[in-house]
Design a protein around this motif. Structure first.
Motif, PDB file in Angstrom:
ATOM      1  N   THR A  27       1.889 -15.077   6.029  1.00  0.00           N
ATOM      2  CA  THR A  27       2.136 -16.402   5.434  1.00  0.00           C
ATOM      3  C   THR A  27       1.165 -17.399   6.091  1.00  0.00           C
ATOM      4  N   GLY A  28       1.589 -18.628   6.327  1.00  0.00           N
ATOM      5  CA  GLY A  28       0.658 -19.598   6.924  1.00  0.00           C
ATOM      6  C   GLY A  28      -0.617 -19.643   6.114  1.00  0.00           C
ATOM      7  N   GLN A  29      -1.741 -19.394   6.787  1.00  0.00           N
ATOM      8  CA  GLN A  29      -3.022 -19.454   6.076  1.00  0.00           C
ATOM      9  C   GLN A  29      -3.187 -18.328   5.051  1.00  0.00           C
ATOM     10  N   ARG A  30      -2.288 -17.310   5.087  1.00  0.00           N
ATOM     11  CA  ARG A  30      -2.387 -16.210   4.115  1.00  0.00           C
ATOM     12  C   ARG A  30      -1.290 -16.290   3.053  1.00  0.00           C
ATOM     13  N   SER A  31      -0.734 -17.500   2.839  1.00  0.00           N
ATOM     14  CA  SER A  31       0.393 -17.631   1.901  1.00  0.00           C
ATOM     15  C   SER A  31      -0.008 -17.538   0.434  1.00  0.00           C
ATOM     16  N   ALA A  32      -1.235 -17.927   0.143  1.00  0.00           N
ATOM     17  CA  ALA A  32      -1.618 -18.059  -1.271  1.00  0.00           C
ATOM     18  C   ALA A  32      -1.804 -16.685  -1.924  1.00  0.00           C
ATOM     19  N   VAL A  33      -1.805 -16.704  -3.244  1.00  0.00           N
ATOM     20  CA  VAL A  33      -2.043 -15.458  -3.983  1.00  0.00           C
ATOM     21  C   VAL A  33      -3.500 -15.020  -3.763  1.00  0.00           C
ATOM     22  N   ARG A  34      -4.398 -16.009  -3.682  1.00  0.00           N
ATOM     23  CA  ARG A  34      -5.815 -15.730  -3.414  1.00  0.00           C
ATOM     24  C   ARG A  34      -6.284 -16.469  -2.186  1.00  0.00           C
ATOM     25  N   PRO A  35      -7.097 -15.880  -1.332  1.00  0.00           N
ATOM     26  CA  PRO A  35      -7.506 -14.481  -1.381  1.00  0.00           C
ATOM     27  C   PRO A  35      -6.307 -13.573  -1.097  1.00  0.00           C
ATOM     28  N   PRO A  36      -6.302 -12.396  -1.713  1.00  0.00           N
ATOM     29  CA  PRO A  36      -5.138 -11.514  -1.592  1.00  0.00           C
ATOM     30  C   PRO A  36      -4.855 -11.071  -0.153  1.00  0.00           C
ATOM     31  N   THR A  37      -3.559 -10.921   0.119  1.00  0.00           N
ATOM     32  CA  THR A  37      -3.113 -10.327   1.380  1.00  0.00           C
ATOM     33  C   THR A  37      -2.160  -9.200   1.013  1.00  0.00           C
ATOM     34  N   GLU A  38      -2.480  -8.006   1.402  1.00  0.00           N
ATOM     35  CA  GLU A  38      -1.588  -6.867   1.125  1.00  0.00           C
ATOM     36  C   GLU A  38      -1.340  -6.088   2.411  1.00  0.00           C
ATOM     37  N   VAL A  39      -0.179  -5.457   2.443  1.00  0.00           N
ATOM     38  CA  VAL A  39       0.210  -4.703   3.640  1.00  0.00           C
ATOM     39  C   VAL A  39       0.751  -3.339   3.218  1.00  0.00           C
ATOM     40  N   LEU A  40       0.410  -2.330   3.990  1.00  0.00           N
ATOM     41  CA  LEU A  40       1.083  -1.034   3.865  1.00  0.00           C
ATOM     42  C   LEU A  40       1.595  -0.711   5.261  1.00  0.00           C
ATOM     43  N   LEU A  41       2.921  -0.636   5.400  1.00  0.00           N
ATOM     44  CA  LEU A  41       3.441  -0.375   6.739  1.00  0.00           C
ATOM     45  C   LEU A  41       4.406   0.795   6.760  1.00  0.00           C
ATOM     46  N   ASN A  42       4.452   1.383   7.924  1.00  0.00           N
ATOM     47  CA  ASN A  42       5.304   2.544   8.162  1.00  0.00           C
ATOM     48  C   ASN A  42       6.608   2.034   8.786  1.00  0.00           C
ATOM     49  N   LEU A  43       7.698   2.191   8.042  1.00  0.00           N
ATOM     50  CA  LEU A  43       9.011   1.799   8.560  1.00  0.00           C
ATOM     51  C   LEU A  43       9.765   3.099   8.868  1.00  0.00           C
ATOM     52  N   SER A  44       9.988   3.331  10.141  1.00  0.00           N
ATOM     53  CA  SER A  44      10.505   4.637  10.563  1.00  0.00           C
ATOM     54  C   SER A  44      12.022   4.753  10.354  1.00  0.00           C
ATOM     55  N   ASP A  45      12.431   5.570   9.380  1.00  0.00           N
ATOM     56  CA  ASP A  45      13.853   5.871   9.189  1.00  0.00           C
ATOM     57  C   ASP A  45      14.379   6.577  10.429  1.00  0.00           C
TER      58      ASP A  45
END
Ligand SMILES: C[S@@+](CC[C@H](N)C(=O)[O-])C[C@H]1O[C@@H](n2cnc3c(N)ncnc32)[C@H](O)[C@@H]1O
Length: 394
Positions: free
Chosen positions: A153-171
């Protein structure tokens, strides 16, 4: 032995990592291609916060090597500016050597020693004005929730430029630590770690679900689901959460949690996931064959191909039904705007986008849509109700 050292995790790649890596390999390239088209010099930042050694001792590429191979392939039109962070000294040294080799080939990449927490802020700064993809793949609990949400969020809140994440959530980590909540548990020392990683809400979710259902695993899944909902809400993103298993029928080892703010992200990720799932099924099939020597005669490629064909036929049939349902509600629609309706919960991330094209063609043949399923980009195809033939006025 230190996590991440040569003969531990990085000795050889295990089946669950096949899905994770196939997904990365399938998704990062289109992300770079798509988002780099509107970025200065075609530059996109890739942050691998728990990078590991770069490759496994058996030579299999780890996430850094996969990212740098993608980066090299798309030069000079696109620049994947890779930042790798690794805490373990030995793994870092191995990784650093690999990045030096890629730098010599023109790939922009840096290996940093230390923790994600230390380096995430400077990476966000480095990505100012550019698309950013973060891959966060720890062994145990995820990055503290406030740090993660702060980075997205913060400076990465906007739709552009895109911010995407792929994270490992350990069951596995949640399952293990949540065990300490049980009344009478002597050791409760790990509970605060999960509080920081998820937020303290997880305790109520876990205990509430345990009390309501009497089932620990349902409670673990409730925590995983709630995490995805909160992350989507707190970062204004769409979230796709994918269970990753060691074996078919086993409990999930972890979930890959993907976030995007773009309908293109959802569509392209779903197709990348479907390709990755196919690779995972192939590895599973081969491993089962290796273990069960008696059935080795039957474990032929033909058998796998027949299974895959059956899956495809079932997927296309389901998509046809979903498209017809959608046509009942809308006279005309673009595929990109309806991935959940088109695939449904079962087939999103399992069916390839080419199956959707095939479903449209099948419906067209049966006169159920006037759309022919032809066009360069499947996601941009429109599907329309059949045009009624009106007889010429007398
Ligand atoms: C699951 S492994 C990463 C595998 C790698 N992403 C891949 O796919 O090839 C997790 C790595 O994170 C490192 N690590 C653990 N805690 C860390 C932290 N706080 N910051 C950075 N790295 C960390 C470990 O040393 C380990 O090498």
């Amino acid at each position: 032995m230190a996590a991440g050292s040569g003969s531990g995790f990085f000795a050889e790649r295990k089946a669950p990592a096949v899905l994770k890596h196939a997904l990365l390999a399938q998704y990062v390239a289109p992300f770079l291609g798509m988002t780099g088209s509107t970025s200065a010099n075609g530059r996109v930042v890739f942050f691998d916060g728990y990078a590991g050694a770069g490759r496994y001792a058996d030579g299999t590429p780890g996430s850094p090597l996969l990212a740098m191979a993608t980066a090299r392939k798309q030069l000079p039109n696109r620049i994947l500016d890779c930042v790798f962070v690794e805490k373990d000294r030995k793994s870092f040294e191995a990784l650093d050597k690999i990045t030096q080799g890629f730098r010599a080939q023109g790939v922009r990449c840096a290996a940093l020693h230390g923790s994600v927490e230390e380096h995430i802020e400077s990476t966000i700064h480095r990505a100012t004005g550019a698309p950013l993809f973060m891959f966060l793949d720890p062994f145990g609990v995820p990055l503290p929730y406030p740090t993660l949400v702060g980075a997205m969020t913060g400076q990465r809140s906007a739709v552009r430029p895109p911010t995407e994440v792929l994270l490992n959530l350990s069951d596995k980590a949640i399952r293990h630590i949540a065990g300490q909540l049980k009344s009478g548990a002597k050791d409760r020392s790990a509970l605060p770690r999960l509080d920081i990683a998820l937020g303290t809400w997880w305790r109520d979710t876990f205990l509430g679900t345990c009390n309501a259902t009497g089932d620990t695993e349902t409670a673990v899944q409730a925590v995983v689901d709630e995490y995805a909902v909160r992350l989507g809400r707190d970062t204004n993103s769409t979230v796709i959460s994918v269970p990753v298993h060691t074996r078919k029928g086993h409990l999930p080892l972890y979930h890959l949690v993907f976030t995007t703010r773009s309908p293109y992200g959802v569509w392209v990720f779903a197709d990348a996931l479907a390709q990755a799932q196919r690779e995972w099924r192939k590895v599973q099939f081969e491993e089962e064959g290796d273990e069960d020597q008696d059935s080795v005669l039957f474990k032929t490629d033909d058998l796998l191909a027949a299974d895959e064909e059956r899956l495809k036929a079932a997927g296309i049939a389901a998509i046809e039904r979903n498209l017809l349902d959608l046509l009942e509600r809308e006279s005309s629609f673009r595929l990109l705007d309806h991935p959940y309706d088109i695939y449904g919960k079962t087939w999103l991330g399992l069916a390839r986008e080419t199956w959707v094209r095939q479903a449209i063609k099948n419906l067209n043949k049966r006169g159920l849509t006037s759309s022919d399923g032809v066009g360069p980009k499947i996601r941009d195809l429109r599907v329309e109700r059949p045009r009624r033939h009106t007889p010429p006025a007398a």
